[in-house]
Design a protein around this motif. Structure first.
Motif, PDB file in Angstrom:
ATOM      1  N   GLN A  30      12.553 -20.045   0.400  1.00 48.40           N
ATOM      2  CA  GLN A  30      12.909 -19.217  -0.757  1.00 48.40           C
ATOM      3  C   GLN A  30      13.835 -18.058  -0.378  1.00 48.40           C
ATOM      4  O   GLN A  30      14.424 -17.417  -1.252  1.00 48.40           O
ATOM      5  CB  GLN A  30      11.643 -18.670  -1.415  1.00 48.40           C
ATOM      6  N   ILE A  31      13.950 -17.761   0.920  1.00 48.38           N
ATOM      7  CA  ILE A  31      14.806 -16.660   1.371  1.00 48.38           C
ATOM      8  C   ILE A  31      16.210 -17.148   1.712  1.00 48.38           C
ATOM      9  O   ILE A  31      17.137 -16.346   1.857  1.00 48.38           O
ATOM     10  CB  ILE A  31      14.137 -15.937   2.566  1.00 48.38           C
ATOM     11  N   TYR A  34      19.373 -15.608   0.291  1.00 50.00           N
ATOM     12  CA  TYR A  34      19.687 -14.236   0.706  1.00 50.00           C
ATOM     13  C   TYR A  34      20.022 -14.149   2.200  1.00 50.00           C
ATOM     14  O   TYR A  34      20.246 -13.061   2.718  1.00 50.00           O
ATOM     15  CB  TYR A  34      18.497 -13.321   0.424  1.00 50.00           C
ATOM     16  N   LYS A  35      20.068 -15.289   2.874  1.00 48.80           N
ATOM     17  CA  LYS A  35      20.176 -15.294   4.341  1.00 48.80           C
ATOM     18  C   LYS A  35      21.398 -14.533   4.838  1.00 48.80           C
ATOM     19  O   LYS A  35      21.295 -13.710   5.759  1.00 48.80           O
ATOM     20  CB  LYS A  35      20.205 -16.733   4.847  1.00 48.80           C
ATOM     21  N   ASN A  57      12.813  -8.313  -3.213  1.00 50.11           N
ATOM     22  CA  ASN A  57      12.742  -9.768  -3.376  1.00 50.11           C
ATOM     23  C   ASN A  57      12.154 -10.451  -2.148  1.00 50.11           C
ATOM     24  O   ASN A  57      11.273 -11.315  -2.262  1.00 50.11           O
ATOM     25  CB  ASN A  57      14.140 -10.334  -3.657  1.00 50.11           C
ATOM     26  N   ILE A  58      12.636 -10.072  -0.963  1.00 47.22           N
ATOM     27  CA  ILE A  58      12.174 -10.789   0.230  1.00 47.22           C
ATOM     28  C   ILE A  58      10.730 -10.432   0.577  1.00 47.22           C
ATOM     29  O   ILE A  58       9.998 -11.272   1.119  1.00 47.22           O
ATOM     30  CB  ILE A  58      13.116 -10.560   1.435  1.00 47.22           C
ATOM     31  N   ILE A  61       8.564 -12.546  -1.766  1.00 55.14           N
ATOM     32  CA  ILE A  61       8.566 -13.930  -1.293  1.00 55.14           C
ATOM     33  C   ILE A  61       7.652 -14.083  -0.078  1.00 55.14           C
ATOM     34  O   ILE A  61       6.858 -15.027   0.021  1.00 55.14           O
ATOM     35  CB  ILE A  61       9.998 -14.377  -0.946  1.00 55.14           C
ATOM     36  N   THR A  62       7.750 -13.122   0.855  1.00 54.66           N
ATOM     37  CA  THR A  62       6.957 -13.191   2.080  1.00 54.66           C
ATOM     38  C   THR A  62       5.465 -13.050   1.793  1.00 54.66           C
ATOM     39  O   THR A  62       4.638 -13.743   2.388  1.00 54.66           O
ATOM     40  CB  THR A  62       7.418 -12.100   3.071  1.00 54.66           C
TER      41      THR A  62
END
Length: 348
Positions: A30-31, A34-35, A57-58, A61-62
């Motif tokens: 899911q990240i 944004y990588k 956001n990250i 997700i985490t």
């Protein structure tokens, strides 16, 4: 979401924590979108600032990926001075806890910056020192919780544990996870849904000496911090920020601020503040008067006497308050009291 800038160090903290768990954060499915953004941030100087919405956001997700609502507390355990940039080093190299707090108050923009941000305030109540800042909206819940945890954990690393002065932690929002996670991390009273965010410490804590003090290095760090603040652009929304600061001052200090007080909060000269407001077509007097009238309505709703309201808002007497209120709102104080009473009755 409102734009906000946070230290690149927060992204490094996230990556380092996941690496300790044997997880490559950039490879989480899911990240992936944004990588590239995250890689650019991690390659930039750690003291620079980047987008808070991306960080939010990250982290969300985490938390879901690892099934850890308490993620921020586990991340906080790995905090180091560099995660706060130059301000982190200043705090750890100060001679006393009081000196470290003074730099945190003065240079907080080097950590969290944005038009919505109001500088942290410090005041004393009996035997307690209280650091406070206002609630803005739910968009800021995560950054308030994380920065709180990071400050406390870094403080524990520079002050002898048996002397650590934290007495109470107050959040303006509701608990974001099971409350035992908060109790376990802070090891003191933790309360939620408060009027403001607060950290409460004993007055004796101001005299605590910091073990890693380095006065010579500190002077170089101060110069670096002052240059970094000076290089920051002034916010276009200076007038809005000033409204927020004055409103908070009236609520906490229970008296009207002078322009010198507000200039000190913003770490600019009075002349600079006056010039910036003039460029925006406004003035300190106009903004102060507007916030006085807003606060007057709140005090009227609390059934406070007109004499006490006048004193708290800095007017010479009740008559002066009445004239100012009529000039600003077009209503008399009695008309406003009647309107507030009617509004209250209708809401019941």
């Amino acid at each position: 979401m409102k734009e906000l800038q946070i230290p690149n160090g927060y992204f490094h903290l996230w990556r380092n924590y996941l690496a300790e768990q044997g997880v490559n954060g950039l490879e989480i499915k899911q990240i992936q979108p944004y990588k590239k953004q995250i890689e650019n941030i991690l390659d930039a100087p750690i003291a620079q600032q980047s987008s808070y919405p991306l960080f939010w956001n990250i982290i969300e997700i985490t938390q879901k990926q690892l099934d850890k609502p308490q993620l921020i507390f586990e991340m906080a355990k790995g905090v180091k001075p560099e995660h706060f940039g130059v301000l982190g080093y200043m705090a750890t190299r100060s001679t006393s806890f009081a000196e470290a707090l003074s730099y945190i108050l003065k240079f907080s923009r080097l950590v969290i910056d944005g038009d919505e941000i109001i500088p942290m305030q410090m005041h004393q109540e009996q035997q307690n020192i209280i650091l406070s800042w206002p609630y803005i909206d739910d968009d800021f819940n995560l950054i308030n919780e994380l920065t709180n945890a990071l400050m406390i954990e870094l403080g524990r690393k520079i002050v002898p544990l048996d002397n650590f002065p934290l007495r109470r932690v107050g959040f303006a929002h509701s608990a974001q996870m099971a409350q035992f996670h908060y109790q376990k991390f802070y090891a003191c009273e933790v309360v939620f849904d408060q009027p403001d965010y607060t950290l409460v410490m004993s007055t004796e804590s101001l005299n605590i000496q910091i073990q890693q003090a380095d006065p010579s290095l500190l002077q170089l760090l101060i110069q670096q911090a002052e240059e970094a603040i000076a290089s920051k652009p002034n916010h276009e929304n200076m007038a809005r920020q000033l409204h927020l600061i004055i409103a908070e001052y009236l609520k906490i200090q229970q008296q009207a601020p002078k322009i010198e007080d507000i200039a000190k909060e913003l770490h600019v000269s009075v002349r600079t503040l006056q010039r910036q407001l003039k460029d925006l077509g406004s003035s300190f007097k106009q903004i102060l008067e507007a916030e006085r009238m807003k606060h007057c309505e709140k005090l009227l709703a609390q059934q406070m006497s007109l004499t006490d309201i006048a004193l708290q808002l800095g007017y010479s007497d009740q008559s002066a308050l009445a004239r100012a209120f009529k000039a600003h709102t077009g209503q008399t104080l009695l008309q406003m009291k009647y309107q507030l009473k009617e509004d209250k009755n209708q809401s019941l």
